[in-house]
Design a protein around this motif. Structure first.
Motif, mmCIF file in Angstrom:
data_model
loop_
_atom_site.group_PDB
_atom_site.id
_atom_site.type_symbol
_atom_site.label_atom_id
_atom_site.label_comp_id
_atom_site.label_asym_id
_atom_site.label_seq_id
_atom_site.Cartn_x
_atom_site.Cartn_y
_atom_site.Cartn_z
ATOM 1 N N VAL A 425 0.840 -1.199 0.000
ATOM 2 C CA VAL A 425 0.000 0.000 0.000
ATOM 3 C C VAL A 425 0.875 1.249 0.000
ATOM 4 O O VAL A 425 0.670 2.178 -0.789
ATOM 5 N N ALA A 426 1.880 1.271 0.866
ATOM 6 C CA ALA A 426 2.698 2.477 1.027
ATOM 7 C C ALA A 426 3.612 2.729 -0.152
ATOM 8 O O ALA A 426 3.748 3.854 -0.627
ATOM 9 N N ARG A 427 4.232 1.663 -0.671
ATOM 10 C CA ARG A 427 5.272 1.849 -1.696
ATOM 11 C C ARG A 427 4.807 1.546 -3.107
ATOM 12 O O ARG A 427 5.340 2.094 -4.064
ATOM 13 N N ASP A 428 3.832 0.663 -3.244
ATOM 14 C CA ASP A 428 3.470 0.200 -4.584
ATOM 15 C C ASP A 428 2.081 0.640 -5.025
ATOM 16 O O ASP A 428 1.621 0.228 -6.086
ATOM 17 N N GLY A 429 1.422 1.458 -4.210
ATOM 18 C CA GLY A 429 0.147 2.014 -4.621
ATOM 19 C C GLY A 429 -1.002 1.031 -4.610
ATOM 20 O O GLY A 429 -2.017 1.243 -5.284
ATOM 21 N N ALA A 430 -0.877 -0.054 -3.845
ATOM 22 C CA ALA A 430 -1.965 -1.028 -3.789
ATOM 23 C C ALA A 430 -3.148 -0.468 -3.001
ATOM 24 O O ALA A 430 -2.996 0.396 -2.139
ATOM 25 N N ARG A 431 -4.321 -0.979 -3.323
ATOM 26 C CA ARG A 431 -5.531 -0.658 -2.552
ATOM 27 C C ARG A 431 -5.819 -1.857 -1.653
ATOM 28 O O ARG A 431 -5.971 -2.975 -2.133
ATOM 29 N N ARG A 432 -5.900 -1.598 -0.353
ATOM 30 C CA ARG A 432 -6.115 -2.695 0.591
ATOM 31 C C ARG A 432 -7.606 -2.920 0.829
ATOM 32 O O ARG A 432 -8.359 -1.979 1.059
ATOM 33 N N LEU A 433 -8.005 -4.179 0.796
ATOM 34 C CA LEU A 433 -9.368 -4.567 1.132
ATOM 35 C C LEU A 433 -9.284 -5.633 2.216
ATOM 36 O O LEU A 433 -8.819 -6.746 1.967
ATOM 37 N N THR A 434 -9.683 -5.271 3.429
ATOM 38 C CA THR A 434 -9.656 -6.233 4.528
ATOM 39 C C THR A 434 -11.011 -6.911 4.610
ATOM 40 O O THR A 434 -12.046 -6.261 4.756
ATOM 41 N N LEU A 435 -10.986 -8.223 4.506
ATOM 42 C CA LEU A 435 -12.228 -8.996 4.451
ATOM 43 C C LEU A 435 -12.631 -9.413 5.859
ATOM 44 O O LEU A 435 -11.830 -9.986 6.602
ATOM 45 N N GLY A 436 -13.861 -9.102 6.220
ATOM 46 C CA GLY A 436 -14.377 -9.485 7.527
ATOM 47 C C GLY A 436 -15.273 -10.705 7.445
ATOM 48 O O GLY A 436 -15.454 -11.310 6.381
ATOM 49 N N LEU A 437 -15.832 -11.066 8.571
ATOM 50 C CA LEU A 437 -16.741 -12.202 8.610
ATOM 51 C C LEU A 437 -18.025 -11.884 7.854
ATOM 52 O O LEU A 437 -18.357 -10.713 7.610
ATOM 53 N N LEU A 438 -18.762 -12.905 7.489
ATOM 54 C CA LEU A 438 -20.070 -12.698 6.889
ATOM 55 C C LEU A 438 -21.004 -12.058 7.922
ATOM 56 O O LEU A 438 -20.856 -12.261 9.133
ATOM 57 N N THR A 439 -21.939 -11.301 7.444
ATOM 58 C CA THR A 439 -22.974 -10.810 8.355
ATOM 59 C C THR A 439 -23.893 -11.972 8.723
ATOM 60 O O THR A 439 -23.892 -13.024 8.075
ATOM 61 N N GLU A 440 -24.680 -11.768 9.758
ATOM 62 C CA GLU A 440 -25.613 -12.822 10.152
ATOM 63 C C GLU A 440 -26.576 -13.143 9.015
ATOM 64 O O GLU A 440 -26.867 -14.314 8.739
ATOM 65 N N ALA A 441 -27.032 -12.110 8.310
ATOM 66 C CA ALA A 441 -27.963 -12.333 7.200
ATOM 67 C C ALA A 441 -27.314 -13.157 6.090
ATOM 68 O O ALA A 441 -27.933 -14.067 5.521
ATOM 69 N N GLU A 442 -26.041 -12.842 5.777
ATOM 70 C CA GLU A 442 -25.343 -13.590 4.731
ATOM 71 C C GLU A 442 -25.104 -15.034 5.157
ATOM 72 O O GLU A 442 -25.246 -15.973 4.362
ATOM 73 N N ALA A 443 -24.744 -15.215 6.429
ATOM 74 C CA ALA A 443 -24.510 -16.566 6.934
ATOM 75 C C ALA A 443 -25.800 -17.391 6.890
ATOM 76 O O ALA A 443 -25.791 -18.563 6.508
ATOM 77 N N LEU A 444 -26.908 -16.771 7.274
ATOM 78 C CA LEU A 444 -28.190 -17.481 7.218
ATOM 79 C C LEU A 444 -28.577 -17.798 5.771
ATOM 80 O O LEU A 444 -29.168 -18.850 5.497
ATOM 81 N N GLU A 445 -28.235 -16.905 4.845
ATOM 82 C CA GLU A 445 -28.530 -17.162 3.439
ATOM 83 C C GLU A 445 -27.744 -18.367 2.936
ATOM 84 O O GLU A 445 -28.252 -19.174 2.149
#
Length: 939
Positions: A425-445
């Motif tokens: 991110v700092a040196r190479d211009g990457a865009r960081r996307l930190t993936l979290g847990l599914l929401t309860e609705a997504e998990a139930l789906e």
């Protein structure tokens, strides 16, 4: 800019400056200007203090850095206050600089570049070129000149690359509309500043040619060839080489302004894994990735890097593959996928050199260099004018990834990792996307998709508790959902109660790895309900270091019949405990950890060793069977290990054997490392010996040498000089392929000393022949001939055809290359009969080329032409491009000696085309021949 009312104007494309109206703003010390640069390039977005610290100080931030940030922000706010409005404000947890589209030089470039491309699409190429010219005029030197910090360093690279991209784009437009004379001066300057950019060099060559300066155009190609060879060890790429050939031919199409240099099509890789069928949610993350890519494509930036991080089992790879498949059409030059093994429980992460080797092979390069810098340069060169999607999975660190990023390329790079790759991110211009847990609705789906919506709705409270117990982790949810769907008569309440009880029993297994907590619980829940044989198979599969194995190998491991094994593997995959891929099976790495834990608990040390050894024995016999199917009379070493009791794969065709062999070599590498740990030294060297054909054909010499080094250590623990000699011979071959001929000779001579301790004429002659070939490459012909003659003398009537052919081939090459063709022919006749008797077609083709060379050098042009034509017929039937090119080059030389220059040129050009396609070092020989033909024809 003229005609636009401005309250402020900020310049980053050179020394950082700012002015309000007619007044220049004093921006303060370098770090304060570096803060301004970050805010300006993230204009109208909130930039956190942490981002400012990472961008300006990187890893060297002092303890007082927070106070420094505050001081610099205060200084900038005071300096910018002379503008009509306050433009730097605090926003949330960071700061925001309000900048209009026409108030920042970088924004103006991006906006006008978009307009220029619209003009070009509308057929107004000349106007588009002029507009890009105005963009280029905004550069005043090195972007962000004098600014410290990782952010400025990476942006300097990006903005400099953008400038060269604009130069090339403008030149292409001007060439297309006949304005080539205007281009020559600026292209000369650009090529001098960036001598490795082949696109610029090709445009300069074409501009010179169209301006009547053909000789100057050809001189530019020679300059490019020299600098690439001297600095990078590379030949010019296909596009530049093709243009050179077309200029040599004075093709009429080159004079047409709308004609651009033809590009030779490289292999198009398509390596993306299959997509998960039950993908759920992640709409915000997918939208964010699409927004980054769309914005970057529209702005003309060359490269998009997205770093996706998150816990194990969170779904990083699943998300990356899903997004990659939605944007494939934007990357027509192919998709590369590489598992960097950053978190593999059984194998070390891929080194940069090995990773580059895999990527280069996928791009069609037969690499000849081993140094990481040279490999990285070659990789960037191959991608320089392409749009490729590159998915680098399971990266362990920024350092592992950095050299795998293209340079100037309209490509997309997706990187997944459990670690935060802050350096990207700092040196190479990457865009960081930190993936979290599914929401309860997504998990139930996800549950609804697997066990049915009605069942979830009937017990929604327990369904919610179930997804909570799974930690909302996608991997755990998939395993649990499949378990539930297989037991429709059990209520969700009962299942939740059972899972609570399972978690209580697992307290003693808990370690400090949060990502395993819910996974361990859910897997245990499924594992404890397996029948005895399936549970045992699950445990034993956890011992396997190989990434994926087929049903035959698994049957040997678990010691069960093939049909029963197939049923067990299918049942485990149905419960998501195994991942099927075509006809092979593998674990998710977290499930593999759990399976390994269960093996430690449920199997004795002797049982674990016995199962692992049986798998290794099975693989050894299977590899030997494949080699015998590939080459009749293949010289397999003596085997002191009894055959496996389990069936080997059946190879109906040579092609099926080759496909199996090439895939399974990856598994063999992991098994060899495991065998060495177990002290199974006989298996170590025998398995390593079986890898020769695969590694030699792929050119991954560095990996092979690492493997052979392990094998050599094992042979030194055995009372078997023959084993040590064989591995030393391969180490000699591998090092010779990398150009380390002195080291190769040392290995081969040490191997020769070992083989002289035993009575094995075949191994002895093979060692001598390989030593002779290495000395030939070093042009030490007399020494080489002595060793080759000794090798041939060791063959007898009882020797294998393969042994005879290999030794004679080496001697024939030495005789022909050292100027003694008449001595090569009698041996070649015997060698050809031997090669044909064992179907060693590569040896046959090589000897046929040398027979033709011999007749040519002896002055018998009629016989030489007959032999070349016969060789060409054989090679085209076999699809052997390398020896076809050698025969074409020999035919060209034959015509040259008879002063038949037009056919000589024709055959030399055909040979050169093939050598360039194969990345063969003989391309230089073909070019030298073409140059000599020009000189002789002109005299």
């Amino acid at each position: 800019m003229a005609g636009v009312e401005q309250t402020m104007w900020i310049e980053l494309l050179g020394e950082v400056k700012a002015q309000a109206g007619d007044h220049e703003i004093v921006l303060g010390p370098p770090r304060q200007r570096a803060v301004l640069a970050i805010l300006a390039l993230r204009a109208n977005q909130t930039v956190s203090r942490a981002q400012l610290i990472d961008g300006v100080w990187g890893d060297a931030a002092p303890a007082s850095v927070e106070g420094s940030v505050h001081t610099y922000i205060h200084g900038l706010r005071r300096a910018l206050s002379i503008a009509d409005d306050v433009v730097l404000t605090r926003s949330g947890a960071g700061y925001q600089l309000a900048v209009g589209e026409h108030e920042l030089d970088v924004s103006v470039v991006e906006s006008q570049l978009s307009d220029a491309r619209e003009l070009a699409r509308a057929g107004r190429g000349s106007a588009a070129a002029d507009l890009i010219g105005r963009c280029l005029a905004l550069w005043r030197g090195n972007p962000l000149s004098g600014l410290p910090g990782p952010f400025a360093e990476s942006e300097r690279v990006r903005l400099s690359e953008l400038r060269y991209q604009l130069v090339e784009e403008r030149a292409e437009l001007m060439l297309a509309c006949g304005r080539h004379r205007e281009l020559i001066s600026e292209l000369c300057e650009a090529v001098e500043a960036a001598p490795f950019r082949e696109g610029l060099r090709a445009q300069l060559m074409l501009a010179l040619y169209r301006s009547g300066r053909r000789a100057d155009a050809l001189t530019e190609f020679e300059a490019a060839r020299r600098v690439l060879a001297d600095e990078l060890g590379l030949d010019p790429g296909p596009a530049l080489t093709d243009l050179h050939l077309r200029i040599l031919r004075s093709e009429p199409e080159l004079d047409t302004p709308t004609e651009t240099p033809a590009r030779t099509r490289s292999p198009v890789p398509a390596q993306l894994p299959h997509e998960a069928p039950d993908f759920i949610g992640r709409t915000e993350e997918l939208d964010q990735l699409e927004q980054w890519c769309s914005t970057t494509r529209a702005s003309g930036k060359a490269l998009v890097i997205s770093a996706i991080d998150g816990a194990g089992g969170i779904g990083k790879t699943t998300l990356a593959v899903r997004f990659a498949r939605t944007v494939l059409e934007n990357y027509p030059d192919g998709q590369l996928y590489l598992d960097l093994r950053g978190f593999d429980p059984n194998r070390a992460p891929l080194s940069t050199s090995d990773a580059l080797g895999h990527l280069l092979w996928a791009l069609g390069s037969a690499r000849r260099r081993s140094e990481p810098d040279a490999l990285a340069s070659m990789y960037r060169t191959l991608l320089s004018d392409k749009r490729v999607l590159i998915l680098l999975d399971n990266a362990v660190s920024t350092e592992q990834v950095r050299d795998l990023l293209p340079g100037t390329s309209n490509s997309l790079v997706l990187v997944t990792s459990r670690n935060r790759l802050s350096g990207l991110v700092a040196r190479d211009g990457a865009r960081r996307l930190t993936l979290g847990l599914l929401t309860e609705a997504e998990a139930l789906e996800l549950l609804r998709n697997t066990i049915g919506g009605q069942r979830v709705d009937d017990e929604v409270t327990y369904a919610a508790e179930l997804v909570r117990l799974c930690g909302y982790l996608p991997l755990a949810l998939r395993v649990a959902a499949e378990k539930i769907s297989g037991d429709p008569d059990t209520s969700l309440r009962e299942l939740v109660e059972n899972l609570h009880a399972v978690q209580d029993r697992l307290d003693n297994l808990h370690v400090d790895d949060d990502e395993m907590t819910s996974v361990r619980s859910v897997i245990s829940w499924s594992y404890t309900t397996l029948d005895t044989e399936s549970a045992r198979a699950f445990r034993l599969l956890g011992l396997v270091r190989a990434p994926r194995i087929d049903v035959h190998a698994a049957a040997a491991l678990i010691d069960r019949p093939l049909t029963e094994t197939s049923e067990i593997l299918h049942a485990l995959s149905e419960q998501h405990l195994l991942e099927p891929d075509a006809n092979r099976y593998g674990f998710h790495d977290l499930i593999k950890v759990y399976a390994g834990e269960m093996a430690e608990i449920g199997e004795t040390a002797e049982m674990r060793r016995r199962a692992s050894r049986e798998l290794m024995v099975w693989y050894l016999h299977a590899m030997r069977a494949a080699l015998l199917r590939l080459i009749k009379d293949y010289p397999l070493p003596a085997l002191r290990i009894p055959p496996s009791a389990h069936s080997l794969p059946e190879f109906e065709t040579r092609e099926s054997a080759l496909t199996w062999y090439e895939y399974e070599t990856k598994n063999i590498v992991a098994l060899i490392e495991h065998a060495a740990e177990l002290g199974e030294h006989e298996l170590v060297w025998q398995l390593a010996w079986c890898t020769y054909n695969s590694f030699y054909s792929t050119g991954l010499m560095s990996e092979w040498i690492q493997l052979l080094t392990i094998a050599l250590a094992s042979t030194e623990k055995l009372p078997n000089p023959g084993a040590r000699a064989r591995i030393l011979m391969f180490l000699g071959i591998g090092n010779s392929r990398l150009g380390r001929n002195d080291l190769a000779v040392a290995h081969l001579k040490r191997g020769l000393a070992a083989v002289r301790e035993i009575d094995n004429s075949h191994l002895h002659s093979s060692m001598l022949a390989n030593l002779a070939s290495t000395l030939r490459e070093m042009k030490r012909y007399e020494e080489g001939i002595a060793y080759a003659l000794e090798a041939v003398e060791l063959t007898t009537h009882e020797s294998s055809h393969y042994q005879k052919a290999g030794c004679i081939d080496s001697l024939c090459e030495l005789y022909v290359e050292s100027g003694r063709p008449e001595q090569a022919l009698p041996y070649a006749e015997i060698g050809l009969r031997a090669a044909r008797a064992c179907d060693a077609v590569l040896l046959e083709a090589n000897m046929m080329v040398n027979v033709a060379h011999a007749y040519r050098d002896m002055g018998d042009s009629s016989k030489a032409m007959h032999e070349y034509e016969a060789t060409l017929e054989l090679c085209r039937r076999l699809g052997d491009r390398y020896h076809e090119a050698l025969a074409l080059l020999g035919t060209a030389e034959l015509h040259r000696r008879a002063n038949r220059y037009p056919p000589a040129r024709k055959f030399a050009l055909l040979a050169l085309d093939i050598f360039v396609e194969l990345d063969g070092e003989e391309a230089d020989v073909a070019r030298e021949l073409l140059s000599s033909l020009d000189a002789e024809a002109a005299s």
